[in-house]
Every structure is written in C-alpha cells, then in structure tokens.
Design a protein around this motif. Structure first.
Motif, mmCIF file in Angstrom:
data_model
loop_
_atom_site.group_PDB
_atom_site.id
_atom_site.type_symbol
_atom_site.label_atom_id
_atom_site.label_comp_id
_atom_site.label_asym_id
_atom_site.label_seq_id
_atom_site.Cartn_x
_atom_site.Cartn_y
_atom_site.Cartn_z
ATOM 1 N N TYR A 81 -31.620 3.951 -20.932
ATOM 2 C CA TYR A 81 -32.612 3.603 -19.918
ATOM 3 C C TYR A 81 -33.859 4.462 -20.059
ATOM 4 C CZ TYR A 81 -34.959 3.195 -15.429
ATOM 5 O OH TYR A 81 -35.902 3.010 -14.447
ATOM 6 N N ASP A 82 -35.012 3.807 -19.978
ATOM 7 C CA ASP A 82 -36.304 4.477 -20.048
ATOM 8 C C ASP A 82 -37.114 4.056 -18.825
ATOM 9 O OD1 ASP A 82 -38.830 5.446 -20.541
ATOM 10 O OD2 ASP A 82 -39.012 4.601 -22.557
ATOM 11 N N PRO A 83 -37.445 4.984 -17.925
ATOM 12 C CA PRO A 83 -38.209 4.625 -16.719
ATOM 13 C C PRO A 83 -39.533 3.939 -17.034
ATOM 14 C CG PRO A 83 -37.352 6.852 -16.549
ATOM 15 C CD PRO A 83 -37.097 6.410 -17.952
ATOM 16 N N PRO A 86 -38.578 -0.302 -17.600
ATOM 17 C CA PRO A 86 -37.455 -0.641 -16.721
ATOM 18 C C PRO A 86 -36.901 -2.049 -16.912
ATOM 19 C CG PRO A 86 -39.512 -0.729 -15.512
ATOM 20 C CD PRO A 86 -39.842 -0.163 -16.854
#
Length: 229
Positions: A81-83, A86
C-alpha cells in the motif's frame, strides 16, 4: 452489486497463475507435496467473478483465506500500500514468497480432503437452505460467507454478508425502486418466505417496488383485505 467482481483476484490472480505454472508441485504447510497443475488451470480459466456458476471462485476463496492467515497482506503483496496511490495499491501477490506457495498447496489439499474437484462451482459449496449463493468474503463487492449447509439444521447454520439491497431513482413521476432481502422475509424455515428472495438473489433478480396507486392496483399478485370494526 450483482456483478460479483472479486477485487482480490483482479489484482492478484495472474501472479498466482504465473507462480503455479513455474512450480507445478508445491509443498503444503504440513510438508506434503501436492500437484497443483489442475488448480493452476482452473484459476487461469476463471473470469474472476463470484457467480454461483463460477469455476475457480471457491478455490480462490479457500486459497486467499489461507494466505490471509499467513501474515499481514503487505508482507506478501508484490506492491504494498502506498498512500500516494490509494486506488491502485496494494496490488499483486509475490509468488516467490513461500507463504503464497503454501497457501495454494493447502487449498488444493483442503479440496482433496473434502473430495471436491478444484473447479467445483461456487454455488455447490456456498448455499442458504440449499440455494446457491453468489459473492465471497475475500475482496468481493458482494460480501457473502456461507457453507454448503447454511440455513439448514436446528438452529440453522449461520452465514453473513449482503442483506438488504436497494436501488432507487427519484423521477418526476415518482420513485423507481428495486429491492432485495437476500435472506428472505421470514426466519421460520417452514415459511415459503424463508427463501423467497434468496432465490431471487441467486438468480440476480430484484423485487420491483410499487409506489403509485396505479402501480399497486396493477400488481397481478395483489390481494385486498377489508377490516370492519
């Protein structure tokens, strides 16, 4: 809602197929070596939907639940997961991770123990009172978790997931609404309403609501009861 997309498969199925094609024999958690070639073919042919007739959905659900038991998703995801992204992360499944390989082998072993073909239709193992159910609990938009005997017995074996569905459009001529109570209108197994709308849910059908007096009067199943004081 009734499209039965499986997001976990859309973002990871191809990686798992690549993995099992490269490793046609895998080892289970308990050390047993199993042949996963038929499972691999089943997943490759699957359309990544959780329809009642889908062949591959039941196998994917078993595999993915095993995988979730093997550690937090970000530890076996190919892209965590990469903010900053999203909508497109996390995605992928790292087929080089031994936990992923164990999970597929365990799923195949589980099907063999239950004497089930790996391409068993989802509706054969996920039911309510004998009625095949769509959906799943591993990234499905239509969330359903049920076994082959759910809705039967005393008390009935449980299930959970999608319940009351409603699609409404407000028009100049009044509301246009479709609804569905997936588990039926009665909790009494002896009632015909115990599974009436479950059958509609299984067939991807809705109840058309009637709002105006003309719509109500036009219902072919309309009955009128007059009460006198």
């Amino acid at each position: 809602m009734l499209g039965n997309r499986v997001l976990s498969a859309e973002t990871g199925r191809d990686d798992v197929v690549d993995m099992c094609r490269a490793h046609p024999r895998l080892t289970t958690t308990d050390g047993t070596e199993v042949d996963v070639q038929q499972a691999c073919t089943t997943l490759a042919r699957w359309d990544t939907r959780a329809d009642t007739t889908s062949r591959g959905a039941a196998l994917w659900i078993t595999f993915f639940n095993r995988l979730l038991d093997n550690g937090p998703p970000d530890t076996w995801r190919r892209v965590p997961y990469d903010p900053a992204q999203p909508l497109t992360t996390p995605r992928g499944i790292n087929g080089d991770d031994v936990r992923v390989q164990h999970a597929l082998a365990d799923a195949v072993q589980d099907f063999a123990a239950r004497d089930l073909p790996v391409d068993t239709e989802l509706g054969a193992v996920q039911k309510w009172a004998g009625i095949p159910l769509p959906g799943c609990d591993v990234g499905c938009f239509d969330v359903v978790d049920a076994g082959p005997d759910s809705g039967t017995g005393t008390p009935p074996a449980g299930a959970f997931g999608s319940s009351f569905l409603m699609a409404v459009e407000l028009t100049p001529d009044g509301p246009r609404a479709h609804t569905l109570l997936t588990y039926g209108q009665s909790s009494n197994p002896a009632s015909p309403h115990y599974t009436d709308q479950t059958r509609l849910f299984s067939r991807k059908q809705w109840v058309t609501e009637r709002f105006t007096q003309a719509e109500i009067a036009g219902d072919p199943a309309l009955t009128v009861t007059t009460l006198h004081s």
